[in-house]
Design a protein around this motif. Structure first.
Motif, short mmCIF file in Angstrom:
data_model
loop_
_atom_site.label_atom_id
_atom_site.label_comp_id
_atom_site.label_asym_id
_atom_site.label_seq_id
_atom_site.Cartn_x
_atom_site.Cartn_y
_atom_site.Cartn_z
N HIS A 174 -1.29 -13.00 -5.75
CA HIS A 174 -0.97 -13.38 -4.38
C HIS A 174 -1.15 -12.18 -3.45
O HIS A 174 -0.47 -11.16 -3.63
CB HIS A 174 0.47 -13.89 -4.32
CG HIS A 174 0.76 -14.75 -3.14
ND1 HIS A 174 0.35 -16.05 -3.05
CD2 HIS A 174 1.41 -14.49 -1.99
CE1 HIS A 174 0.74 -16.56 -1.90
NE2 HIS A 174 1.39 -15.63 -1.24
N PRO A 175 -2.02 -12.27 -2.42
CA PRO A 175 -2.26 -11.14 -1.50
C PRO A 175 -1.18 -11.03 -0.44
O PRO A 175 -1.41 -11.21 0.75
CB PRO A 175 -3.61 -11.51 -0.90
CG PRO A 175 -3.59 -13.01 -0.84
CD PRO A 175 -2.84 -13.45 -2.08
N LEU A 176 0.04 -10.72 -0.88
CA LEU A 176 1.17 -10.70 0.04
C LEU A 176 1.02 -9.66 1.14
O LEU A 176 1.46 -9.86 2.27
CB LEU A 176 2.47 -10.46 -0.73
CG LEU A 176 3.77 -10.55 0.07
CD1 LEU A 176 3.91 -11.92 0.70
CD2 LEU A 176 4.96 -10.24 -0.83
N PRO A 222 1.44 -8.54 -7.50
CA PRO A 222 1.32 -7.35 -8.36
C PRO A 222 2.09 -6.13 -7.89
O PRO A 222 2.41 -5.27 -8.70
CB PRO A 222 -0.19 -7.09 -8.36
CG PRO A 222 -0.70 -7.71 -7.11
CD PRO A 222 0.16 -8.92 -6.88
N ALA A 223 2.38 -6.00 -6.58
CA ALA A 223 3.08 -4.81 -6.09
C ALA A 223 4.09 -5.23 -5.02
O ALA A 223 4.03 -4.77 -3.88
CB ALA A 223 2.08 -3.80 -5.54
N LEU A 228 6.59 -4.67 0.40
CA LEU A 228 7.78 -4.84 1.25
C LEU A 228 8.32 -3.52 1.81
O LEU A 228 9.10 -3.53 2.77
CB LEU A 228 8.89 -5.54 0.46
CG LEU A 228 8.94 -7.07 0.46
CD1 LEU A 228 9.29 -7.57 1.84
CD2 LEU A 228 7.65 -7.69 -0.03
N ALA A 229 7.91 -2.41 1.21
CA ALA A 229 8.45 -1.11 1.62
C ALA A 229 8.31 -0.82 3.12
O ALA A 229 9.28 -0.34 3.74
CB ALA A 229 7.80 0.00 0.80
#
Length: 298
Positions: A174-176, A222-223, A228-229
């Motif tokens: 998923h390309p969040l 994947p990250a 979200l950082a």
């Protein structure tokens, strides 16, 4: 005159009277009187010349039954009909056995195939019934002969074959990061890019849900923490701005302050900028926790 035959799997092949002759001969071998080559050839000729240009396998078999019933060899007709029934039962036997395994919740490859599907619940059983009946349809009507052979001999594996007819995506990353930075359109509505952690959390949830409605299988981000950082930092800056308004001070030099970690700590004994930073930190940590709780609760 029969020219082509429509097979059970939908393929169209040339008519071959030898198959009729072989079937009738096999039925005769199960009778006391045995073979009658003249009658075998006569039946094959009548059907071959008297049938339609294109017929189904079932249609040809029906004609064989009629020809046998009109002949003097009613015993062969009986044996032929019994053989057809046995073949029909044999074709259904595999599906029957699979269904019984699902009903009895046997722990095997069928019931364990999908970790996300609990086959011992009513909804799980219905999904497995649907799944196991769709796979033969894919084999018989959607795959080419070359692909069927490759699957049969394990040169090829079709992942989630039961979803093959839906033409959907499956098991995707998923390309969040792209969604959070640019926003996205979900059916009748759209969303702008996120600016704070709460919005980022909600967008992550909605985008996952929207994608799931358009596909099947699992999704992976994947990250997630890396994506979200930036919104944790923007929420921290927002808390500093709230303190600016409250205290009438300028804390812009603290916006990009290097932070060892985001930890909620007591304010006792802290003064000046250290107290300001920790207060903004505490507020940010509470917001992040609440945003993550909302994401996983939804």
């Amino acid at each position: 005159m029969i020219q082509t035959v429509v097979k059970r799997d939908g393929r169209i092949v040339g008519f071959n009277e030898q198959k009729i002759m072989a079937a009738v001969r096999k039925a005769m071998l199960h009778t006391e009187k045995g073979e009658d080559e003249r009658l075998i050839q006569q039946i094959a000729d009548h059907i071959g010349f008297g049938g339609k240009a294109q017929m189904t396998v079932e249609g040809i078999q029906n004609l064989v039954e009629l020809e046998l019933m009109k002949s003097s060899r009613k015993d062969v007709a009986k044996a032929y009909i019994a053989y057809r029934n046995q073949r029909s039962i044999a074709r259904k036997a595999k599906t029957r056995d699979i269904f019984l395994e699902i009903i009895n919740v046997k722990n095997n490859d069928v019931t364990r195939e999908n970790a996300n599907m609990n086959a011992d619940t009513p909804a799980g059983m219905m999904m497995k019934f649907s799944s196991e009946t769709t796979k033969p349809f894919v084999d018989d009507y959607l795959l080419s002969e070359e692909s069927r052979e490759a699957v049969k001999h394990n040169y090829l594996h079709i992942h989630d074959k039961d979803y093959y007819p839906t033409k959907s995506l499956t098991c995707c990353q998923h390309p969040l990061d792209n969604i959070l930075e640019r926003g996205f359109c979900a059916g009748h509505g759209s969303s702008r890019a996120a600016k704070r952690i709460e919005t980022a959390s909600v967008l992550a949830c909605i985008s996952l849900e929207t994608a799931q409605n358009e596909m099947h299988g699992g999704q992976a981000i994947p990250a997630f923490d890396f994506y979200l950082a930036p919104f944790v930092r923007s929420s921290f800056i927002e808390e500093l701005k709230n303190l600016e308004e409250l205290n009438g001070e300028d804390y812009s030099h603290l916006y990009n302050k290097v932070l060892d970690d985001y930890l909620k700590l007591p304010l006792d004994g802290l003064k000046g900028e250290a107290r300001t930073v920790q207060h903004a930190m505490n507020k940010t940590v509470a917001r992040v926790h609440q945003a993550m709780e909302a994401l996983f609760t939804i």
